[in-house]
Scaffold this active site. Structure first.
Site, PDB file in Angstrom:
ATOM      1  N   GLN A 125       0.853  -1.180   0.000  1.00 22.55           N
ATOM      2  CA  GLN A 125       0.000   0.000   0.000  1.00 22.55           C
ATOM      3  C   GLN A 125       0.896   1.240   0.000  1.00 22.55           C
ATOM      4  O   GLN A 125       1.686   1.433   0.928  1.00 22.55           O
ATOM      5  CB  GLN A 125      -0.880  -0.003   1.258  1.00 22.55           C
ATOM      6  CG  GLN A 125      -1.846   1.151   1.366  1.00 22.55           C
ATOM      7  CD  GLN A 125      -2.581   1.152   2.703  1.00 22.55           C
ATOM      8  OE1 GLN A 125      -2.078   0.618   3.682  1.00 22.55           O
ATOM      9  NE2 GLN A 125      -3.750   1.748   2.745  1.00 22.55           N
ATOM     10  N   SER A 128       0.860   6.747   2.325  1.00 21.30           N
ATOM     11  CA  SER A 128       1.462   7.784   3.162  1.00 21.30           C
ATOM     12  C   SER A 128       2.641   8.441   2.463  1.00 21.30           C
ATOM     13  O   SER A 128       3.346   7.810   1.669  1.00 21.30           O
ATOM     14  CB  SER A 128       1.948   7.181   4.479  1.00 21.30           C
ATOM     15  OG  SER A 128       0.885   6.559   5.149  1.00 21.30           O
ATOM     16  N   SER A 163       4.326  -1.032   4.190  1.00 18.89           N
ATOM     17  CA  SER A 163       4.585  -2.341   4.806  1.00 18.89           C
ATOM     18  C   SER A 163       4.994  -3.370   3.754  1.00 18.89           C
ATOM     19  O   SER A 163       4.284  -3.571   2.768  1.00 18.89           O
ATOM     20  CB  SER A 163       3.336  -2.843   5.538  1.00 18.89           C
ATOM     21  OG  SER A 163       3.025  -1.987   6.607  1.00 18.89           O
ATOM     22  N   GLU A 246      -9.891  -1.523   5.766  1.00 17.64           N
ATOM     23  CA  GLU A 246      -8.717  -1.573   6.628  1.00 17.64           C
ATOM     24  C   GLU A 246      -9.126  -1.416   8.094  1.00 17.64           C
ATOM     25  O   GLU A 246      -8.522  -1.998   8.992  1.00 17.64           O
ATOM     26  CB  GLU A 246      -7.763  -0.438   6.213  1.00 17.64           C
ATOM     27  CG  GLU A 246      -6.368  -0.577   6.747  1.00 17.64           C
ATOM     28  CD  GLU A 246      -5.408   0.421   6.104  1.00 17.64           C
ATOM     29  OE1 GLU A 246      -5.872   1.353   5.423  1.00 17.64           O
ATOM     30  OE2 GLU A 246      -4.195   0.268   6.306  1.00 17.64           O
ATOM     31  N   ASN A 407      -5.904   6.481  15.852  1.00 17.34           N
ATOM     32  CA  ASN A 407      -7.124   6.442  16.665  1.00 17.34           C
ATOM     33  C   ASN A 407      -7.626   7.843  17.003  1.00 17.34           C
ATOM     34  O   ASN A 407      -8.837   8.035  17.194  1.00 17.34           O
ATOM     35  CB  ASN A 407      -6.869   5.618  17.935  1.00 17.34           C
ATOM     36  CG  ASN A 407      -6.861   4.127  17.621  1.00 17.34           C
ATOM     37  OD1 ASN A 407      -6.811   3.737  16.456  1.00 17.34           O
ATOM     38  ND2 ASN A 407      -6.913   3.297  18.641  1.00 17.34           N
ATOM     39  N   GLU A 408      -6.711   8.825  17.062  1.00 17.33           N
ATOM     40  CA  GLU A 408      -7.180  10.198  17.306  1.00 17.33           C
ATOM     41  C   GLU A 408      -8.108  10.625  16.160  1.00 17.33           C
ATOM     42  O   GLU A 408      -9.173  11.203  16.374  1.00 17.33           O
ATOM     43  CB  GLU A 408      -5.993  11.180  17.397  1.00 17.33           C
ATOM     44  CG  GLU A 408      -5.158  11.065  18.662  1.00 17.33           C
ATOM     45  CD  GLU A 408      -4.125   9.948  18.597  1.00 17.33           C
ATOM     46  OE1 GLU A 408      -3.933   9.361  17.516  1.00 17.33           O
ATOM     47  OE2 GLU A 408      -3.507   9.649  19.643  1.00 17.33           O
TER      48      GLU A 408
HETATM   49  C1  LIG Z   1       3.187  -0.457  11.472  1.00 16.96           C
HETATM   50  C2  LIG Z   1       2.767   0.551  10.451  1.00 16.96           C
HETATM   51  C3  LIG Z   1       2.494   0.125   9.170  1.00 16.96           C
HETATM   52  C4  LIG Z   1       2.140   1.062   8.199  1.00 16.96           C
HETATM   53  N1  LIG Z   1       1.923   0.622   6.920  1.00 16.96           N
HETATM   54  C5  LIG Z   1       1.621   1.520   5.968  1.00 16.96           C
HETATM   55  C6  LIG Z   1       1.461   1.091   4.604  1.00 16.96           C
HETATM   56  O1  LIG Z   1       1.618  -0.090   4.285  1.00 16.96           O
HETATM   57  N2  LIG Z   1       1.184   2.020   3.671  1.00 16.96           N
HETATM   58  C7  LIG Z   1       1.016   3.347   3.970  1.00 16.96           C
HETATM   59  O2  LIG Z   1       0.730   4.129   3.077  1.00 16.96           O
HETATM   60  N3  LIG Z   1       1.163   3.810   5.255  1.00 16.96           N
HETATM   61  C8  LIG Z   1       1.460   2.906   6.248  1.00 16.96           C
HETATM   62  N4  LIG Z   1       1.641   3.340   7.544  1.00 16.96           N
HETATM   63  C9  LIG Z   1       1.574   4.777   7.828  1.00 16.96           C
HETATM   64  C10 LIG Z   1       0.323   5.200   8.602  1.00 16.96           C
HETATM   65  O3  LIG Z   1      -0.814   5.160   7.787  1.00 16.96           O
HETATM   66  C11 LIG Z   1       0.583   6.610   9.154  1.00 16.96           C
HETATM   67  O4  LIG Z   1       1.623   6.507  10.099  1.00 16.96           O
HETATM   68  C12 LIG Z   1      -0.648   7.207   9.804  1.00 16.96           C
HETATM   69  O5  LIG Z   1      -1.626   7.499   8.862  1.00 16.96           O
HETATM   70  C13 LIG Z   1      -0.298   8.513  10.577  1.00 16.96           C
HETATM   71  O6  LIG Z   1       0.361   9.414   9.744  1.00 16.96           O
HETATM   72  P1  LIG Z   1       1.742  10.067  10.193  1.00 16.96           P
HETATM   73  O7  LIG Z   1       2.647   8.972  10.637  1.00 16.96           O
HETATM   74  O8  LIG Z   1       2.188  10.963   9.113  1.00 16.96           O
HETATM   75  O9  LIG Z   1       1.396  10.909  11.506  1.00 16.96           O
HETATM   76  P2  LIG Z   1       0.756  12.364  11.547  1.00 16.96           P
HETATM   77  O10 LIG Z   1      -0.387  12.446  10.605  1.00 16.96           O
HETATM   78  O11 LIG Z   1       1.842  13.366  11.394  1.00 16.96           O
HETATM   79  O12 LIG Z   1       0.186  12.412  13.022  1.00 16.96           O
HETATM   80  C14 LIG Z   1       1.029  12.566  14.165  1.00 16.96           C
HETATM   81  C15 LIG Z   1       0.136  12.563  15.399  1.00 16.96           C
HETATM   82  O13 LIG Z   1      -0.768  13.687  15.362  1.00 16.96           O
HETATM   83  C16 LIG Z   1      -2.109  13.241  15.479  1.00 16.96           C
HETATM   84  N5  LIG Z   1      -2.982  14.063  14.641  1.00 16.96           N
HETATM   85  C17 LIG Z   1      -2.755  14.440  13.365  1.00 16.96           C
HETATM   86  N6  LIG Z   1      -3.778  15.182  12.923  1.00 16.96           N
HETATM   87  C18 LIG Z   1      -4.690  15.262  13.929  1.00 16.96           C
HETATM   88  C19 LIG Z   1      -5.974  15.877  14.075  1.00 16.96           C
HETATM   89  N7  LIG Z   1      -6.526  16.567  13.090  1.00 16.96           N
HETATM   90  N8  LIG Z   1      -6.617  15.732  15.249  1.00 16.96           N
HETATM   91  C20 LIG Z   1      -6.068  15.016  16.274  1.00 16.96           C
HETATM   92  N9  LIG Z   1      -4.858  14.420  16.191  1.00 16.96           N
HETATM   93  C21 LIG Z   1      -4.177  14.541  15.035  1.00 16.96           C
HETATM   94  C22 LIG Z   1      -2.100  11.809  14.995  1.00 16.96           C
HETATM   95  O14 LIG Z   1      -3.184  11.063  15.521  1.00 16.96           O
HETATM   96  C23 LIG Z   1      -0.747  11.324  15.503  1.00 16.96           C
HETATM   97  O15 LIG Z   1      -0.858  10.950  16.851  1.00 16.96           O
HETATM   98  C24 LIG Z   1       2.006   2.440   8.534  1.00 16.96           C
HETATM   99  C25 LIG Z   1       2.266   2.862   9.840  1.00 16.96           C
HETATM  100  C26 LIG Z   1       2.654   1.940  10.787  1.00 16.96           C
HETATM  101  C27 LIG Z   1       2.938   2.433  12.188  1.00 16.96           C
END
Ligand SMILES: Cc1cc2nc3c(=O)[nH]c(=O)nc-3n(C[C@H](O)[C@H](O)[C@H](O)COP(=O)(O)OP(=O)(O)OC[C@H]3O[C@@H](n4cnc5c(N)ncnc54)[C@H](O)[C@@H]3O)c2cc1C
Length: 425
Positions: A125, A128, A163, A246, A407-408
């Site tokens: 996938q 991100s 992943s 998902e 989850n947020e």
């Molecule tokens: C084990 C694992 C596997 C993954 N596999 C894939 C994959 O296969 N393909 C893929 O595309 N992605 C993958 N991801 C990425 C995942 O989808 C992102 O990490 C996730 O969507 C969060 O985005 P970010 O890491 O950029 O955090 P951010 O979006 O920068 O968020 C950082 C923190 O701020 C909080 N936050 C952000 N905006 C808000 C809001 N508006 N209100 C309240 N809180 C907020 C979030 O909840 C989080 O706690 C994976 C992640 C993990 C940990």
């Protein structure tokens, strides 16, 4: 309400159980996050497919057996209870396939699904980006129109946190194809080979040293129109359908948690201290929550709405995406609590305790736990000794509130769209 299974469902369960008992590898496979383990899990996908069990709810023409949603839930219970290997094809079968059933063309389904079902093509996938996670619609990777080979897109940009992309064959992702439009519009949902000209896949170092997690760089990668899912510019709609799967029942089915809760209960019987009612209550709580998730799954199946399954049958394409947001918070937090309780039962040094545990308890029970512990780490499957699978499972569970949409964000969705509370942003 009739909570009994039909005779046909009982027969389906018996057949699945017998097949799994005869085929689940006796030795734990190496981690699917390593090259060796990835290959071994691909072979297992082939074996599942040859037995007719890789995608039970898909129509037969694509490699399934046309199972109902209830039968799929039964299969998942049996699969996890048998301690079968993690599903290396999960991004394909749990995320892309339902999206193709809902938004793809007949030609795409016929071309893409059979090799996915057999493990010949394993999908990653690619959603991100470094600056687009929770706020996915801010993604910057883009496609430029080309007339090459009858028409398509030249795609450039960077994807991250993908992943198992280091070993996968193809990827599906969202790209901006019309920058003039509002940010949720003008996005297209594209499929591309990870070995195409212009693609660079770079593993991201993980704390556990396993090399499968990766970032993907794209430099004018050609994607033909045949590999656009739905209409160009309508990718957000299809992406929300993927996200529903998902977060809903599909990726983390109830069977995964009922099997883990049963193992936790056995661990409590073996290791729980007399009079430690506080831990006993946590074990009971985990078991109740797993059971509640199981019943919610069967209830969804019986009313035919569902929270979507891997296939086209009984998937309930009209199910509310908000239900899947609630679902995702529920299973990800249950997973953490369940594993935390297990670690507390194992006590300090749970990661080093394998031999001690094995000596402490009768050999047959130790073997059973060792075997059954293997699916604790379906994603982060590992070669560490069996009892510390609880620790691996706990580490992987920490990621549950992050992947599939944090989850947020899920709580925000429920607050705004279900409860009608004021918007937070
Ligand atoms: C084990 C694992 C596997 C993954 N596999 C894939 C994959 O296969 N393909 C893929 O595309 N992605 C993958 N991801 C990425 C995942 O989808 C992102 O990490 C996730 O969507 C969060 O985005 P970010 O890491 O950029 O955090 P951010 O979006 O920068 O968020 C950082 C923190 O701020 C909080 N936050 C952000 N905006 C808000 C809001 N508006 N209100 C309240 N809180 C907020 C979030 O909840 C989080 O706690 C994976 C992640 C993990 C940990």
């Amino acid at each position: 309400m009739d909570l009994e299974f039909s005779a046909a469902e009982d027969a389906f369960r018996a057949e699945a159980r017998a097949w799994l008992a005869a085929h689940v590898p006796a030795e734990r496979l190496p981690s699917l996050e390593t090259a060796e383990g990835f290959a071994a899990h691909r072979c297992w996908e082939r074996e599942l497919h040859d037995g007719g069990w890789s995608v039970v709810s898909w129509p037969r023409e694509y490699g399934g057996r046309g199972a109902t949603l209830t039968e799929w839930l039964i299969f998942e219970e049996e699969y996890y209870a048998a301690g079968a290997p993690g599903r290396v094809s999960q991004n394909g079968i749990s995320l892309l396939a339902p999206t193709l059933f809902a938004h793809g063309s007949q030609e795409q389904r016929a071309r893409v699904l059979p090799p996915m079902a057999s493990g010949e093509t394993i999908w990653a996938q690619a959603w991100s980006e470094p600056e687009a996670g929770s706020d996915l619609a801010s993604l910057r990777s883009y496609g430029e129109r080309t007339t090459r080979e009858g028409g398509g897109w030249l795609v450039s940009g960077q994807k991250t946190w993908s992943s198992r992309a280091a070993f996968a064959d193809r990827a599906f992702g969202l790209f901006r194809t019309d920058p003039a439009l509002e940010r949720h519009r003008g996005l297209s949902y594209l499929m591309f080979p990870l070995d195409a000209e212009g693609v660079t896949v770079r593993p991201i170092g993980r704390l556990d040293g396993k090399p499968a997690f990766a970032e993907i760089f794209l430099d004018r990668v050609f994607v033909p129109d045949a590999d656009v899912i739905g209409e160009a510019g309508q990718g957000w709609r299809a992406a929300m359908s993927t996200a529903g799967n998902e977060r809903g029942l599909t990726l983390r089915s109830p069977g995964r948690f009922t099997a883990a809760a049963d193992r936790l209960t056995r661990l409590w019987r073996e290791r729980g201290a007399l009079g430690d009612t506080a831990t006993g209550a946590r074990v009971a709580d985990a078991w109740i929550r797993a059971r509640a998730y199981q019943l919610a799954g069967y209830a969804a199946a019986s009313v035919g709405t569902g929270m979507r399954t891997e296939g086209g049958t009984g998937g309930g394409a009209g199910a509310s995406p908000f239900v899947s947001s609630m679902n995702k918070v529920f299973w990800s937090e249950l997973d953490i609590d369940l594993h935390e309780t297990a670690l507390d039962l194992l006590g300090p040094g749970a990661d080093e305790i394998t031999d001690e545990v094995a000596e402490d308890i009768a050999e047959d029970i130790a073997e059973k736990i060792a075997k059954e512990a293997t699916d604790e780490v379906a994603d982060g499957d590992s070669v560490v000794p069996s009892a510390s699978a609880w620790l691996d499972g706990w580490i992987f569970a920490q990621a549950g509130p992050i992947y599939a949409g944090t989850n947020e964000i899920q709580r925000d969705i429920v607050a705004e769209r279900v409860l009608g509370l004021p918007r937070g942003r």
